[in-house]
Design an enzyme around this catalytic site. Structure first.
Site, PDB file in Angstrom:
ATOM      1  N   SER A 150       7.029  -0.492  -5.495  1.00 55.52           N
ATOM      2  CA  SER A 150       6.115   0.421  -4.805  1.00 55.52           C
ATOM      3  C   SER A 150       5.652   1.535  -5.753  1.00 55.52           C
ATOM      4  O   SER A 150       5.024   1.250  -6.771  1.00 55.52           O
ATOM      5  CB  SER A 150       6.792   0.960  -3.543  1.00 55.52           C
ATOM      6  OG  SER A 150       5.865   1.566  -2.673  1.00 55.52           O
ATOM      7  N   ASP A 227       4.101  -6.975   4.513  1.00 54.75           N
ATOM      8  CA  ASP A 227       4.297  -5.579   4.107  1.00 54.75           C
ATOM      9  C   ASP A 227       3.287  -4.711   4.858  1.00 54.75           C
ATOM     10  O   ASP A 227       2.079  -4.918   4.746  1.00 54.75           O
ATOM     11  CB  ASP A 227       4.072  -5.485   2.588  1.00 54.75           C
ATOM     12  CG  ASP A 227       4.452  -4.143   2.006  1.00 54.75           C
ATOM     13  OD1 ASP A 227       4.225  -3.106   2.665  1.00 54.75           O
ATOM     14  OD2 ASP A 227       4.954  -4.137   0.865  1.00 54.75           O
ATOM     15  N   HIS A 260       8.369  -4.652   3.025  1.00 58.24           N
ATOM     16  CA  HIS A 260       8.429  -3.710   1.901  1.00 58.24           C
ATOM     17  C   HIS A 260       9.862  -3.289   1.565  1.00 58.24           C
ATOM     18  O   HIS A 260      10.064  -2.429   0.717  1.00 58.24           O
ATOM     19  CB  HIS A 260       7.595  -2.466   2.269  1.00 58.24           C
ATOM     20  CG  HIS A 260       7.163  -1.632   1.099  1.00 58.24           C
ATOM     21  ND1 HIS A 260       6.258  -2.069   0.162  1.00 58.24           N
ATOM     22  CD2 HIS A 260       7.504  -0.363   0.715  1.00 58.24           C
ATOM     23  CE1 HIS A 260       6.048  -1.124  -0.742  1.00 58.24           C
ATOM     24  NE2 HIS A 260       6.791  -0.073  -0.428  1.00 58.24           N
TER      25      HIS A 260
END
Length: 280
Positions: A150, A227, A260
């Protein structure tokens, strides 16, 4: 520079360590973790730098990714730093938001006050920390790679692209590939760097792919298609377009049903460790 070991556990024949040290780049005390594989008892080993995402510390990857078993098999050290400067006097988002300030350093060198006093994560990751690791552990600084998740995927891509002599391999999980084009990035880049968007391009992987002199031999990116940040924040198709334009081989894997979380990272961490070990 001297580091102080604050925790040590034997793990898959190696050692999982946590240490603190005074950082001149960040002007504060930093905490960091490292897994040292058993092979380091007899020779220097390759080293990977893992950059974590928003709200994380040095502990998330260590405790949740399940990387140590394969790292021990491959004989690779893994360094997991914190995601921002910390401590008394280090500025935080005045509204306490999760995506700016503490835990959200975005791996750049801030130029705007008060952030420029401490928020120099780019210098820390690209120079100060690797120098400290190389002088303190049996790692081969000539065989180093970088990866992350991320915000940390953004950091791995941008720092890796700008420092090919330091980091010979790059991969990422669900990275923020174009922070100049998403809400997380626009908030962070404007806050840390000011409103001049030209300055932002130095921390945007898609922009850097067009401008860096030395292109990476290969990139590996995994992204879950479930996600909830995929469409608004992550935009992996922009990275594919940038790599195609720059002639950089990208393996972009859209993983069905994955989100995620660290469950996603743990599911594919072995592939990334083997990818880096092959290149190093």
């Amino acid at each position: 520079m001297i580091l102080e070991i604050v925790a040590e556990n034997k793990c898959f024949g190696g050692r999982q360590l946590q240490f603190t040290h005074e950082s001149s780049a960040l002007n504060c005390t930093m905490r960091c973790s490292i897994f040292v594989p058993p092979q380091a008892d007899t020779s220097k080993v390759p080293v990977l730098y893992w950059l974590s995402g928003l709200t994380c510390t040095d502990e998330n990857f260590v405790q949740k990714a399940g990387a140590q078993r394969i790292a021990a098999e491959l004989g690779v050290a893994i360094v997991a730093p914190d995601t921002s400067p910390r401590g008394e006097g280090v500025a935080d988002d005045p509204e306490g938001a999760y995506d700016f300030g503490l835990g959200a350093g975005f791996y750049l060198n801030a130029t705007q006050p008060p952030w420029n006093q401490h928020y120099r994560m780019y210098d820390y990751i690209s120079a100060e920390l690797p120098d400290l690791i190389a002088s303190s552990f049996a790692v081969d600084a000539e065989r180093a790679g970088i990866f992350g998740h991320s915000m940390g995927g953004h950091g791995a891509l941008t720092i890796g692209l700008k420092n090919p002599q330091r980091f010979k391999s790059i991969s990422a999980f669900a990275p923020i590939v174009a922070p100049t084009q998403c809400p997380w990035g626009e908030k962070a880049l404007s806050g840390y760097l000011g409103d001049d968007r030209e300055r932002w391009n130095a921390y945007d992987a898609c922009e850097l792919l067009q401008s860096v002199q030395q292109k990476p031999a290969a990139l590996l990116v995994d992204q879950g298609d479930a996600d909830n940040f995929l469409v608004e924040q992550l935009k992996p198709e922009l990275l594919q377009q940038a790599c195609d334009a720059a002639g950089v081989p990208l393996t972009l894997r859209l993983q069905p049903g994955y989100d995620h979380s660290y469950f996603f990272i743990a599911s594919f961490i072995e592939d990334h460790l083997r990818f880096h070990a092959d290149q190093l």
